[in-house]
Design an enzyme around this catalytic site. Sequence first.
Site, PDB file in Angstrom:
ATOM      1  N   GLU A  96      35.930  11.835  12.906  1.00  0.00           N
ATOM      2  CA  GLU A  96      36.321  12.831  11.912  1.00  0.00           C
ATOM      3  C   GLU A  96      36.217  12.276  10.492  1.00  0.00           C
ATOM      4  O   GLU A  96      36.605  12.953   9.545  1.00  0.00           O
ATOM      5  CB  GLU A  96      37.757  13.311  12.154  1.00  0.00           C
ATOM      6  CG  GLU A  96      38.021  13.871  13.543  1.00  0.00           C
ATOM      7  CD  GLU A  96      37.783  15.382  13.650  1.00  0.00           C
ATOM      8  OE1 GLU A  96      37.242  15.956  12.683  1.00  0.00           O
ATOM      9  OE2 GLU A  96      38.125  15.955  14.687  1.00  0.00           O
ATOM     10  N   HIS A 153      45.726  14.049  11.263  1.00  0.00           N
ATOM     11  CA  HIS A 153      45.405  15.054  12.286  1.00  0.00           C
ATOM     12  C   HIS A 153      46.035  14.632  13.610  1.00  0.00           C
ATOM     13  O   HIS A 153      45.920  13.468  14.008  1.00  0.00           O
ATOM     14  CB  HIS A 153      43.882  15.181  12.442  1.00  0.00           C
ATOM     15  CG  HIS A 153      43.490  15.876  13.694  1.00  0.00           C
ATOM     16  ND1 HIS A 153      43.898  17.156  14.008  1.00  0.00           N
ATOM     17  CD2 HIS A 153      42.742  15.471  14.759  1.00  0.00           C
ATOM     18  CE1 HIS A 153      43.418  17.502  15.176  1.00  0.00           C
ATOM     19  NE2 HIS A 153      42.715  16.497  15.661  1.00  0.00           N
ATOM     20  N   GLU A 156      65.318  24.492   7.216  1.00  0.00           N
ATOM     21  CA  GLU A 156      64.529  23.340   6.753  1.00  0.00           C
ATOM     22  C   GLU A 156      63.040  23.652   6.715  1.00  0.00           C
ATOM     23  O   GLU A 156      62.306  23.109   5.893  1.00  0.00           O
ATOM     24  CB  GLU A 156      64.756  22.125   7.661  1.00  0.00           C
ATOM     25  CG  GLU A 156      65.976  21.312   7.336  1.00  0.00           C
ATOM     26  CD  GLU A 156      67.277  21.998   7.717  1.00  0.00           C
ATOM     27  OE1 GLU A 156      67.224  23.058   8.388  1.00  0.00           O
ATOM     28  OE2 GLU A 156      68.329  21.483   7.325  1.00  0.00           O
ATOM     29  N   HIS A 185      47.889  16.301  17.685  1.00  0.00           N
ATOM     30  CA  HIS A 185      47.829  17.347  18.712  1.00  0.00           C
ATOM     31  C   HIS A 185      49.228  17.715  19.220  1.00  0.00           C
ATOM     32  O   HIS A 185      49.556  17.445  20.383  1.00  0.00           O
ATOM     33  CB  HIS A 185      46.991  16.856  19.907  1.00  0.00           C
ATOM     34  CG  HIS A 185      45.545  16.610  19.616  1.00  0.00           C
ATOM     35  ND1 HIS A 185      44.693  15.984  20.506  1.00  0.00           N
ATOM     36  CD2 HIS A 185      44.780  16.917  18.534  1.00  0.00           C
ATOM     37  CE1 HIS A 185      43.467  15.919  19.988  1.00  0.00           C
ATOM     38  NE2 HIS A 185      43.496  16.465  18.786  1.00  0.00           N
ATOM     39  N   HIS A 235      43.310  23.522  19.189  1.00  0.00           N
ATOM     40  CA  HIS A 235      42.959  22.114  19.041  1.00  0.00           C
ATOM     41  C   HIS A 235      44.093  21.263  18.455  1.00  0.00           C
ATOM     42  O   HIS A 235      44.548  20.337  19.121  1.00  0.00           O
ATOM     43  CB  HIS A 235      41.684  21.981  18.177  1.00  0.00           C
ATOM     44  CG  HIS A 235      41.298  20.569  17.867  1.00  0.00           C
ATOM     45  ND1 HIS A 235      40.122  20.230  17.262  1.00  0.00           N
ATOM     46  CD2 HIS A 235      41.938  19.391  18.060  1.00  0.00           C
ATOM     47  CE1 HIS A 235      40.051  18.915  17.113  1.00  0.00           C
ATOM     48  NE2 HIS A 235      41.150  18.389  17.589  1.00  0.00           N
TER      49      HIS A 235
HETATM   50  O1  2HA Z   1      39.995  11.766  17.177  1.00  0.00           O
HETATM   51  O2  2HA Z   1      41.576  14.400  17.819  1.00  0.00           O
HETATM   52  O3  2HA Z   1      39.734  15.988  16.868  1.00  0.00           O
HETATM   53  C1  2HA Z   1      40.167  12.603  18.266  1.00  0.00           C
HETATM   54  C2  2HA Z   1      40.445  13.972  17.816  1.00  0.00           C
HETATM   55  C3  2HA Z   1      39.313  14.781  17.363  1.00  0.00           C
HETATM   56 ZN    ZN Z   2      41.864  16.502  17.493  1.00  0.00          ZN
END
Ligand code: 2HA
Ligand code: ZN
Length: 256
Positions: free
Chosen positions: A108, A131, A162, A133, A203
């Site tokens: 990324e 980023h 909050e 998940h 995602h």
């Molecule tokens: O780096 O989460 O979106 C792994 C990820 C790609």
């Molecule tokens: Zn990801």
Amino acid sequence: MAEIGRIAEVAGYLWEKGWAERNGGNISVNLTDTLTPGELAMEPVQAGIALQEPAGELKGDVFYVTGTGKRMRYVAQAPFANGALIRIAGDGASYDILAEKPIPPTSELPSHLLMHNYLRASGRQTKVVLHTHPTDLIGLTHCRPYLDSDKLTRLLWSMIPECRIIVPKGIGIVPYEIPGTLALAHATIRQLSRHDVVFWEKHGILAVGEDIIDCFDAIDTLSKSAQIFFSARAAGYEPEGMNDRQLDDLADAFQL
Ligand code: 2HA
Ligand code: ZN
């Protein structure tokens, strides 16, 4: 490089939270202001790696970036064995890997640099792109009616005061795109003009900010709201949520 310790701290939180299965997620932090002239001028271990799109605003800047395929739980323990320092070249068209090993940066990276470049060009003091998940927040993006920025912002704000305070710009939403693509980056950048946190459909979440702990806190607070929502639904009732007046009063009280 005290900042590296804070990156490792957050990488550990991402793993502990269950937001970083296998190599899920990635981090980049602009360290330029925190480094000595000697550190900024370090000899590369690998030089001249071309960027797909130039990052002209970032000339000479040095970033820590997590490595491609590397696991957050190991970034937490050994940030330099699982990430690298990179320096953007003087023409903004390529980068060098500086330390400590030639660890290839996250897939990324071109997307992160486009975002850093855009934020710098807009005069923002952003240093961090994070980023990850988070299970509950990704879950919300599987529900078509919630793929609406105003609606999802309103829902998450209304679960706990909050959230209104810690995520004052609300959240943006990007429709599904293949991970790692510049199409995803450009769609995200369109949301970053109005928001610091962006949901990627089915995602994950991307947050930008001046400080990596603040980026983590914003996502963590949104996740708390989602958990309150899902807990209520699992118990069989629709959570009432704070009303518009209560949310507006918070905005007044905290000058948001
Ligand atoms: O780096 O989460 O979106 C792994 C990820 C790609
Ligand atoms: Zn990801």
